[in-house]
Enzyme design. Structure first.
Site, PDB file in Angstrom:
ATOM      1  N   ASP A   8       0.828  -1.210   0.000  1.00 15.56           N
ATOM      2  CA  ASP A   8       0.000   0.000   0.000  1.00 15.56           C
ATOM      3  C   ASP A   8       0.860   1.257   0.000  1.00 15.56           C
ATOM      4  O   ASP A   8       2.007   1.237   0.416  1.00 15.56           O
ATOM      5  CB  ASP A   8      -0.904   0.014   1.221  1.00 15.56           C
ATOM      6  CG  ASP A   8      -0.119  -0.015   2.510  1.00 15.56           C
ATOM      7  OD1 ASP A   8      -0.457   0.755   3.433  1.00 15.56           O
ATOM      8  OD2 ASP A   8       0.849  -0.808   2.610  1.00 15.56           O
ATOM      9  N   GLU A   9       0.244   2.323  -0.372  1.00 14.51           N
ATOM     10  CA  GLU A   9       0.784   3.679  -0.256  1.00 14.51           C
ATOM     11  C   GLU A   9       2.252   3.781  -0.650  1.00 14.51           C
ATOM     12  O   GLU A   9       3.099   4.205   0.143  1.00 14.51           O
ATOM     13  CB  GLU A   9       0.626   4.158   1.191  1.00 14.51           C
ATOM     14  CG  GLU A   9      -0.828   4.252   1.616  1.00 14.51           C
ATOM     15  CD  GLU A   9      -0.980   4.776   3.034  1.00 14.51           C
ATOM     16  OE1 GLU A   9      -1.805   5.697   3.209  1.00 14.51           O
ATOM     17  OE2 GLU A   9      -0.309   4.262   3.950  1.00 14.51           O
ATOM     18  N   VAL A  10       2.576   3.374  -1.876  1.00 13.84           N
ATOM     19  CA  VAL A  10       3.956   3.499  -2.315  1.00 13.84           C
ATOM     20  C   VAL A  10       4.138   4.881  -2.916  1.00 13.84           C
ATOM     21  O   VAL A  10       3.484   5.243  -3.892  1.00 13.84           O
ATOM     22  CB  VAL A  10       4.325   2.424  -3.352  1.00 13.84           C
ATOM     23  CG1 VAL A  10       5.809   2.516  -3.688  1.00 13.84           C
ATOM     24  CG2 VAL A  10       3.988   1.043  -2.807  1.00 13.84           C
TER      25      VAL A  10
END
Lengths: 392, 543
Positions: B360-362
């Site tokens: 997630d949230e790269v």
């Protein structure tokens, strides 16, 4: 910073000098909490006018003591001159919505001392329960507590709280909130609350204290006589908030009284009628009083030394209310932006921190009437399982 | 601690004052084999000696629950939980033996009359329930194995004089049934333990019912985790999603890469040793709870870089490295060598069939700034689409993990950014915005989904927010029957930014209980008033 020098002369004593001790007295609004702390080569001295200042100084001193990687305790040379900006720095706990065991209250007093709070505002009874064991009216807690055996504060508990607080320079101001917020008083004091009506007949439910009966004032007098003796602080908090007029309006005897007194349809006048008699009773007992802002908003005649507790954010923004209260010559306490029971996600401490209590239009004399404020932890969703992390 | 219901009902429960009889309640003779005649009219007050109705504190509500007013007494000195005749499990089944002791304590723990004794001859007294027999019906009780996604948690409980029978396919169902049975036992005003004759047929609506704990933002001591596993069992949760490491700290002590926690944990006191990890896994297993670890990459990995040089991407300002680092560096072979070895360890340490791989949230800024990464993008023909680089990385990790015969769960971005996922990938939907739409997309593409989006319990707010969590209907998304079947459950998440051992338990419970019932009970169990009544009682019992 690393240095090769050996430690300075090890300090063995903190000398505490108190000018006017009064060790066995109780803290008051006028207590002096100033202190001076002086830490220099081999000499540690704490000066205070009164023991209350010494307590504050000891707390500060304890915060300055550090420990290095070797485990050695040390303290930096320091000069501190300190005194509180506001004299009334309080915390409200609500032991009616949920009972709080003694241990939880004492633990809270400890943490209050770490933070230099000096007033414990004990909202001890309310609608849901009456945990205060009264000497004069034992039925109140017998019938009104969640559990009369376990969820009560005995006379000894109350004294324990008062003394524990005193030893930390904390005043205990008890609140017996009337005429609203009194449902739990009903079972133990038949005839005290107003019976609500559905048309011609009593509905079976009750409302605020019945302001038209002599028995009410006899009762109130008896209770506050006891409360005035039990709690040594000069001030009592008398509540006076959120009085719902619906029940009074429904009661034919009250309507008749309203007519008799020429109050018309203005039930605020009836509320004032009650409050004024209450204030007179409490004054005659030699106590001062704090009331919630509605008492002021509803134009009740109060003594000039009354303290008005500002808690509402609307319809009048609280800063405006602060201005109004102080303009009218009364002293004010601020709580409105500090209802800590209203939790929200994230670092909400910042919002509380940013509040500037004197941020209102007024002359210096008005500003001086703001004696401080209180953080409130109402108990609808709070009990011993979550009190401490929610408060601190 | 846990204690029997009855006088323990809070004022709130009393104020509600209504002994609502759920529609499923039928007053009837429950003698096994007795001919069913017209059920007698339901008495006006289906009340017991204590004034409480047995269903008043059952949580989550079973699929089918029938009770009768007839009460049986239990004597702590004589009552036993035993293996029934015909059960494929017996005294060698440690899991059940442990459960018997645990549930006996829960029910009778406060009682001082626990010394063994026989019922005095000729003594008057009500009908007595002398034991609960547990019968595991499947040939393989699963006593020594770990719970799986497909495990059977169904059970059938019959409570009649003199012996109650709890039947389940596997031990997991027995655990669920023991919890329910313990919720039915209550105390009357005289301190007698009573249980109503009842019949319960129960099974979970969703197979994956999880709690996410975050031990990276704040370390959680073992005791905290174990206490929460207990609370999970009270609520029939069956998955601990252990978000064990993240940017802030790396408390997982790796056997192959000890530097990861040596350098990445908050301190040496803030780590989970291999023994700690096994303790959690076993404690969970004994409660029918799967432990799914999450090692979130390529983002959320700042703490990994402390102990593993060159794992993270160096960020650049123009030509110069800034000294700070970004996500895992996807262009180096060393990265995949590391991950291969690391996930080999994880695959063997954690017995569950699934590992959560995050994804997630790269944040692409750092990748974009790095000249070697830019070069790589060109070579691979990814253009300026860094989502492609992210997918390139994820795919390689997925392959690594697959090679160890593990399944994987990923956060929704991995799906959203169109990585090539194996068909049995589980996608966890967490973004609040329009999550119903996301569920449709995920299931339409044929992937299994888990719902977390509406259940981020770290987002505290004032008042009874449990109602909002309770009112979520997971299957409220556009899709075919087939698609709906792909939603295997959900998780209540307690991210750790503002949570540590000082506030974890009151923040998580009983709010998570609302999610627990939503995931276990039938879709039409939605009445907030009834839920309030049962939940307040359940909460007091959990304390």
């Amino acid at each position: 910073a690393e240095n090769e020098q050996p430690w300075e002369t090890p300090c063995t004593q903190l000398l505490v000098f108190v000018a006017a001790p009064d060790c066995d007295g109780f803290p008051s609004l006028e207590s002096k909490e100033d202190y001076k702390l002086s830490v220099s080569g081999g000499s540690l001295q704490l000066f205070a006018d009164a023991v209350w200042g010494a307590l504050r100084g000891l707390e500060t001193f304890s915060q300055l003591v550090g420990r290095d990687e070797n485990g050695t305790y040390y303290i930096n040379e320091t000069e501190i001159v300190d005194f509180p900006r506001f004299a009334h720095r309080g915390l409200l706990l609500d032991t009616s919505r949920h009972y709080l065991p003694l241990k939880a209250i004492l633990e809270t007093l400890d943490v209050m001392a770490y933070n230099k709070f000096n007033v414990f505002h004990w909202h001890v009874v309310d609608d849901p329960s009456f945990p205060y064991e009264s000497l004069t009216f034992p039925e109140l807690s017998k019938q009104g507590a969640f559990n009369a055996m376990t969820h009560v504060y005995t006379a000894s508990d109350v004294q324990t709280v008062i003394e524990y607080a005193r030893l930390r320079g904390i005043r205990v101001i008890a609140e017996f909130d009337t005429p609203g917020h009194t449902l739990s008083w009903g079972p133990g004091a038949p005839g005290l609350l107003t019976p609500c009506y559905l048309g011609e007949d009593p509905s079976g439910t009750y409302g605020p204290i019945n302001p038209i009966l002599n028995s009410t004032y006899q009762f109130v007098s008896g209770l506050f006589q006891e409360v005035s003796t039990v709690f040594p602080d000069f001030f009592l908090h008398l509540g006076g908030d959120e009085v719902d007029f619906t029940c009074w309006k429904s009661n034919p005897k009250i309507r008749a009284f309203m007519k008799e007194m020429g109050f018309g349809e203005d039930y605020k006048k009836l509320e004032s009628f009650y409050i004024q008699r209450l204030l007179d009773i409490v004054s005659s007992l030699g106590k001062g009083y704090i009331v919630w802002q509605e008492v002021f908003d509803n134009s009740v005649k109060v003594r000039p030394d009354t303290i008005i507790h500002v808690w509402k954010e609307n319809p009048t923004p609280y800063m405006q209310e602060m201005a109004n209260v102080t303009k009218a010559g009364y002293r004010a306490l601020l709580s409105a932006p500090w209802y800590l029971n209203r939790i929200s996600y994230g670092q909400d401490w910042m919002a509380a921190y940013k509040v500037e209590p004197l941020d209102f239009e007024g002359v210096p004399e008005q500003k001086r009437r703001v004696i401080g404020g209180e953080a409130c932890m109402w108990g609808e969703y709070v009990d011993v399982t979550n009190l401490t992390p929610r408060l601190w | 601690g846990r204690r029997a219901m009855g006088r323990a009902m809070g004022l709130a429960g009393l104020l509600l004052g209504l002994f609502l009889v759920p529609a499923v309640l039928v007053s009837t003779s429950l003698r096994h084999g007795a001919p069913q005649t017209e059920p007698p009219p339901v008495p006006a007050e289906l009340e017991l000696a204590s004034g409480a109705v047995p269903e008043d504190s059952v949580w989550p509500l079973p699929q089918r629950l029938r009770t009768s007013p007839r009460q049986l007494q239990l004597a702590p000195s004589r009552f036993q939980l035993v293996h029934g005749a015909g059960s494929s499990a017996g005294p060698a089944c440690g899991l059940l033996e442990d459960a018997f002791r645990r549930y006996y304590e829960y029910m009778f723990g406060q009682s001082r009359r626990r010394q063994r004794g026989h019922r005095p001859q000729g003594r008057r007294g009500g009908p007595e329930l002398s034991q609960l027999e547990v019968v595991i019906e499947s040939r393989e009780p699963a006593c020594h194995s770990h719970p799986r996604l497909g495990s059977s948690e169904a059970y059938h409980l019959t409570v009649t004089e003199p012996v109650a029978i709890l039947k389940a396919d596997e031990v997991w169902g027995a655990l669920r049934g023991l919890e329910t049975f313990s919720q039915l036992v209550h105390e009357d005003d005289y301190g007698s333990f009573l249980v109503n004759e009842s019949e319960i047929d129960d099974f979970p609506r969703f197979a994956h019912r999880g709690i996410l704990l975050d031990t990276s933002r704040h370390y959680l001591p073992l005791k905290s985790i174990l206490t929460n596993l207990d609370a999970m069992a009270f609520n029939k949760f069956n998955v601990l999603h252990w978000h064990i490491v993240d940017d802030q700290s790396f408390p997982y002590q790796s056997i192959y890469f000890p530097e990861l926690s040596d350098k990445g944990a908050y301190s040496y006191n803030h780590i989970y040793t291999p023994a700690d990890v096994q303790l959690v896994i076993e404690y969970a297993r004994l409660r029918g709870i799967r432990v799914i670890p999450e090692f979130d990459t390529p983002g959320h990995t700042q703490s990994w870089g402390k102990g593993q040089k060159d794992l993270l991407t160096p960020c650049y300002n123009g030509e110069q490295p800034t000294g700070s680092f970004g996500p895992v560096n996807p262009i180096l072979n060393t990265t995949y060598d590391f991950m291969t070895k690391f996930f080999k360890e994880i695959s063997s340490v954690f017995p569950d069939a699934y590992i959560h791989l995050g994804g997630d949230e790269v944040n692409f800024d750092c990748w974009r700034s790095n000249p070697e990464v830019k070069e790589f993008m060109k070579k691979q023909g990814f253009g300026n689409d860094y989502a492609k680089l992210e997918s390139y990385y994820i795919q390689k990790i997925l392959d690594i993990v697959s090679s160890y015969n593990k399944g994987y769960i990923v956060w929704q971005e991995v799906f959203d950014n169109k990585a090539q996922l194996k068909p049995d990938t589980v996608v966890q939907v967490w973004m609040q915005n329009n999550y119903a739409h996301e569920l449709s997309s995920v299931t339409e593409a044929g992937f299994t989904a888990i719902l977390a989006a509406p259940w981020y319990l770290d987002y505290i707010s004032y008042g009874q927010d449990w109602k909002k969590y309770y009112s979520i209907e997971p299957l409220n998304f556009p899709g075919s029957e087939k698609q709906k079947k792909l939603l295997i459950g959900g998780e209540a998440c307690l991210w750790g930014e503002f949570v540590d051992a000082t506030n974890l338990t009151p923040r998580l419970w009983p709010r998570s209980s609302a999610v627990g019932e939503r995931l276990w009970s039938s879709r039409n169990v939605t009445d907030l008033h009834d839920a309030y009544k049962r939940l307040t009682n359940h909460r007091c019992r959990m304390l």
